[in-house]
Design an enzyme around this catalytic site. Structure first.
Site, short mmCIF file in Angstrom:
data_model
loop_
_atom_site.label_atom_id
_atom_site.label_comp_id
_atom_site.label_asym_id
_atom_site.label_seq_id
_atom_site.Cartn_x
_atom_site.Cartn_y
_atom_site.Cartn_z
N SER A 253 0.82 -1.21 0.00
CA SER A 253 0.00 0.00 0.00
C SER A 253 0.86 1.26 0.00
O SER A 253 0.40 2.31 -0.42
CB SER A 253 -0.87 0.05 1.26
N HIS B 20 -2.46 -3.44 -6.31
CA HIS B 20 -2.89 -3.11 -4.94
C HIS B 20 -4.35 -3.48 -4.71
O HIS B 20 -5.26 -2.82 -5.24
CB HIS B 20 -2.66 -1.61 -4.70
N GLU C 64 -5.74 -1.47 -7.77
CA GLU C 64 -4.97 -0.41 -8.43
C GLU C 64 -3.72 -1.01 -9.05
O GLU C 64 -2.95 -1.71 -8.37
CB GLU C 64 -4.61 0.67 -7.41
N ASN D 151 -6.73 5.47 -1.48
CA ASN D 151 -6.31 5.84 -0.12
C ASN D 151 -5.92 7.31 -0.02
O ASN D 151 -6.06 7.94 1.02
CB ASN D 151 -5.15 4.96 0.34
N1 LIG Z 1 -3.97 -5.10 5.59
C1 LIG Z 1 -4.45 -4.27 4.68
O1 LIG Z 1 -5.49 -3.62 4.87
C2 LIG Z 1 -3.74 -4.12 3.35
C3 LIG Z 1 -4.45 -3.62 2.24
C4 LIG Z 1 -3.81 -3.52 1.00
C5 LIG Z 1 -2.48 -3.90 0.90
N2 LIG Z 1 -1.80 -4.35 1.99
C6 LIG Z 1 -0.40 -4.77 1.81
O2 LIG Z 1 -0.34 -6.18 1.81
C7 LIG Z 1 0.91 -6.62 2.36
C8 LIG Z 1 0.64 -7.60 3.47
O3 LIG Z 1 -0.20 -7.03 4.41
P1 LIG Z 1 -1.06 -7.92 5.43
O4 LIG Z 1 -1.99 -6.99 6.11
O5 LIG Z 1 -1.57 -9.13 4.73
O6 LIG Z 1 0.08 -8.35 6.47
P2 LIG Z 1 0.11 -9.57 7.51
O7 LIG Z 1 0.99 -9.13 8.61
O8 LIG Z 1 -1.26 -10.07 7.80
O9 LIG Z 1 0.86 -10.74 6.67
C9 LIG Z 1 2.19 -10.62 6.26
C10 LIG Z 1 2.73 -12.02 6.05
O10 LIG Z 1 4.02 -11.95 5.45
C11 LIG Z 1 4.77 -13.03 5.95
N3 LIG Z 1 6.18 -12.80 5.67
C12 LIG Z 1 7.06 -12.00 6.31
N4 LIG Z 1 8.27 -12.08 5.72
C13 LIG Z 1 8.15 -12.93 4.67
C14 LIG Z 1 9.05 -13.43 3.68
N5 LIG Z 1 10.34 -13.03 3.64
N6 LIG Z 1 8.60 -14.30 2.78
C15 LIG Z 1 7.30 -14.73 2.81
N7 LIG Z 1 6.41 -14.30 3.72
C16 LIG Z 1 6.83 -13.41 4.63
C17 LIG Z 1 4.41 -13.10 7.43
O11 LIG Z 1 4.73 -14.36 7.99
C18 LIG Z 1 2.90 -12.85 7.35
O12 LIG Z 1 2.18 -14.05 7.24
C19 LIG Z 1 1.64 -5.36 2.79
O13 LIG Z 1 2.56 -5.02 1.78
C20 LIG Z 1 0.54 -4.31 2.88
O14 LIG Z 1 1.00 -3.00 2.59
C21 LIG Z 1 -2.40 -4.49 3.22
#
Ligand SMILES: NC(=O)c1ccc[n+]([C@@H]2O[C@H](COP(=O)([O-])OP(=O)(O)OC[C@H]3O[C@@H](n4cnc5c(N)ncnc54)[C@H](O)[C@@H]3O)[C@@H](O)[C@H]2O)c1
Length: 299
Positions: free
Chosen positions: A126, A147, A159, A198
């Site tokens: 994001s 995204h 996006e 956003n």
């Molecule tokens: N949560 C939201 O609302 C949202 C919305 C849009 C985009 N995003 C983006 O999505 C991505 C993930 O967010 P999330 O909320 O799912 O996070 P989260 O914390 O729920 O999950 C992240 C995962 O990544 C794993 N991880 C960490 N290092 C790793 C590696 N080297 N290789 C493989 N897996 C690894 C962790 O074990 C975890 O399961 C981020 O980049 C965030 O910006 C989040």
């Protein structure tokens, strides 16, 4: 160089099995793609498997999917800690790992070595634009942001953000995949912090906070105006309570660190709530107060 093409996309690799990655994986599997969901944490993979299976069972109970569709989609998914194996025949990668630049750069460098040459490497980040990751690979033209919005199974918008080196074939393939998985692409021709949705949300929230802090209206009435005049499903203060006052605080601090502009700092009323630990629904109090079942308590 082999250009990416939607016709060549059969297997999608989702890196990260958290809140976003797990649901993105199921969205792709429901659309008929073979999907590998990879994570470094076996616990997160187990949790994702459990939650997605429960989700599919609910879909069947509510007639959203037939039992056959649900079983076939789940059968197309594999959950693994082995990146090398999962990446070997991946035609498209959606990285949804933890939001840390060094982790993403390291992952993209490895994915570049492990995936076939035609594979697009997209990040669901994001806040990290793909130009900050693309140079860790030898294929910056096949790197972009893709995204999704939370919850990815429900929200339609995706996006697709070009970095200065993203090729037209990469954008076309990413847009086509977005459509084939039943989502609505929004293409950004250049990178801007917050992308489109956003960024607009952020501007709206900041205006709402400014109206409140200047004593123009109560936060409850500002929420009412957004719901009843603008047709928003919830007001900006209600939304802040849902996503977390801590998130609002961190996002503004990151923006301030990058811009140096005092106006980007978190507003006084956010800092106060953050410092008191009133972080929204998760702590039972933010802008509003909530009872133990999550219902708003009248003030
Ligand atoms: N949560 C939201 O609302 C949202 C919305 C849009 C985009 N995003 C983006 O999505 C991505 C993930 O967010 P999330 O909320 O799912 O996070 P989260 O914390 O729920 O999950 C992240 C995962 O990544 C794993 N991880 C960490 N290092 C790793 C590696 N080297 N290789 C493989 N897996 C690894 C962790 O074990 C975890 O399961 C981020 O980049 C965030 O910006 C989040």
């Amino acid at each position: 160089m082999v250009e990416p093409k939607i016709e060549n996309v059969r297997k999608v690799l989702v890196v990260g099995a958290g809140a976003m990655g797990s649901q993105i994986g199921l969205v792709c599997a429901l659309a008929g793609y073979d999907v590998a969901v990879q994570d470094i944490s076996p616990e997160m993979l187990d949790k994702a498997k459990e939650q997605l299976s429960a989700r599919l069972n609910r879909n069947v109970e509510r007639d959203r999917n037939s039992r056959e569709e649900a079983d076939a989609a789940f059968g197309r998914m594999e959950f693994t800690t082995d990146l090398e194996e999962a990446a070997r025949d991946a035609d498209f990668v959606i990285e949804a790992a933890v939001e840390k630049l060094d982790v993403k750069r390291d992952l993209f460098a490895r994915l570049d070595r492990l995936t076939p040459e035609h594979a697009v490497l997209a990040t669901n980040s994001s806040t990290i634009e793909s130009s900050r990751i693309a140079d860790a690979t030898g294929r910056p033209d096949r790197v972009c942001n893709m995204h999704f919005f939370n919850p990815a199974l429900v929200m339609k918008c995706v996006e697709v953000v070009k970095n200065p080196e993203t090729s037209e074939a990469t954008v076309a393939t990413t847009v086509a995949l977005t459509e084939r998985i039943g989502k609505e692409p929004v293409v950004l021709n250049k990178e801007v912090p917050g992308f489109v949705a956003n960024r607009i949300l952020h501007a709206l929230a900041n205006e709402a906070i400014s109206l409140y802090e200047n004593g123009v209206a109560s936060f409850e009435d500002i929420d009412t105006a957004c719901r009843s005049a603008l047709g928003h499903p919830m007001g900006p203060f209600e939304l802040m309570d849902l996503t977390g006052i801590d998130v609002a605080y961190y996002v503004r601090n990151v923006k301030y660190e990058r811009s140096g502009d005092e106006r980007d700092k978190p507003a006084r009323s956010i800092v106060e709530r953050y410092e008191r630990g009133d972080l929204g629904r998760k702590t039972g109090k933010g802008w509003y107060t909530y009872d133990s079942s999550g219902r708003k308590v009248p003030s």
